[in-house]
Design a protein around this motif. Structure first.
Motif, PDB file in Angstrom:
ATOM      1  N   GLU A 180       0.838  -1.186   0.000  1.00  9.09           N
ATOM      2  CA  GLU A 180       0.000   0.000   0.000  1.00  9.09           C
ATOM      3  C   GLU A 180       0.884   1.251   0.000  1.00  9.09           C
ATOM      4  N   ASN A 181       0.774   2.120   0.976  1.00  6.25           N
ATOM      5  CA  ASN A 181       1.546   3.361   0.965  1.00  6.25           C
ATOM      6  C   ASN A 181       2.781   3.310   1.848  1.00  6.25           C
ATOM      7  N   ARG A 258      -3.963  -4.132  -3.996  1.00  2.00           N
ATOM      8  CA  ARG A 258      -3.024  -4.047  -2.880  1.00  2.00           C
ATOM      9  C   ARG A 258      -1.963  -5.133  -3.003  1.00  2.00           C
TER      10      ARG A 258
END
Length: 306
Positions: A180-181, A258
């Motif tokens: 993800e981030n 994801r």
């Protein structure tokens, strides 16, 4: 639709011992000198062959067949006219599904007293009925999500239960993980990625280990994943925090939007293997980047007559 059965089996413990020691007498001497008894191994061997002979008899007049050992799976080419029958432990279904190209698999339990049979939905005595139903197109199937791992050099590997990404021995793995981030450099014992079907396997031991520490929702969310759920879970084993490594990304869910990316920082001894088969591995050394997600292929396990 099907005109040929491929029977996939594993060697019994007695056969493996005889491969090593050449004769049954020498195997018996080795086992008993170590404090064991050969009689249980012999009885297990006999029960397996009784089940195999019964299975073959039930195919008579229905399908021609070929028996292959699980060691030949990576090089065996399954075709659309093949009905696949595994006879052995649950793990044999998982190993076969990766190479089956979506062909139906009948998992036969040769010894219910020995094998749990989570993936072995057919008893030996039911084989003929299951085969007849498959030939008539009347079987029900469980479509099982598999995991896919791709390396930046084009190599690809599938997993029915799980992937292991890490060192080939008891040393620390070094890599950069991104999900993800978040992105960070880590040092750990390796990473496990598991499917919904793999929740009774290796990942279950990780969840057992951290059950007292993890949020209950995390454990429950994975345990509630069905075999066909298009999500995977990953867990970092024993992450070590230091000046050069962090321990913030320790688990997560992997889906279509994801993916998980892992870049190796190991000069040597980095490996990736699936479903516990260490000999069928990809090298994962410095410069290699692995991307993990849900595979487009599905395993099809025969679960009942229609």
């Amino acid at each position: 639709m099907f005109d040929f059965a491929i029977i996939v089996r594993s060697k019994t413990r007695r056969e493996l011992l005889q491969d090593k020691f050449q004769t049954h007498a020498q195997a018996k001497f080795y086992v008993e000198r170590s404090g064991g008894t050969i009689s249980d191994i012999d009885a297990e061997h006999d029960r397996f062959y009784q089940s195999l002979e019964s299975l073959i008899a039930q195919l008579s007049g229905r399908l021609k067949y070929k028996i292959i050992d699980r060691s030949y799976l990576p090089s065996f080419l399954f075709a659309e006219n093949h009905l696949i029958i595994t006879i052995g432990q649950d793990g044999l279904v998982a190993n076969t599904a990766k190479y089956a190209k979506g062909q139906p698999i009948i998992g036969v339990n040769p010894d219910p007293t020995q094998y749990d049979g989570v993936l072995l939905k057919t008893q030996v005595s039911q084989t003929a009925r299951q085969v007849d139903a498959c030939l008539a197109g009347k079987n029900q199937f469980a479509e099982i999500t598999m995991a896919e791992l791709k390396l930046n050099d084009g190599q690809r590997l599938l997993a029915f239960n799980d992937f292991f990404i890490g060192p080939s021995s008891h040393i620390s793995a070094r890599y950069i993980i991104q999900h993800e981030n978040q992105k960070e450099e880590q040092s750990s014992s390796g990473i496990l990625v598991a499917t919904g079907a793999g929740k009774t396997g290796w990942m279950s031991s990780v969840l057992n280990m951290v059950r007292g520490f993890a949020a209950g929702a995390t454990v429950e969310r994975y345990q509630n994943l069905g075999w066909s759920s298009n999500e995977l879970i990953f867990a970092v084993r024993e992450p070590f925090a230091s000046r050069q490594s962090q321990a913030n990304i320790v688990w997560g869910m992997i889906g279509e939007a994801r993916p998980l990316t892992v870049e190796s920082r190991m000069p040597t001894a980095g490996v990736i293997f699936s479903d516990g088969v260490e000999r069928d591995f990809l090298q994962f050394n410095s410069g290699a980047i692995a991307s993990v997600g849900v595979a487009p292929e599905k395993a099809r396990l025969v679960i009942s007559e229609g």
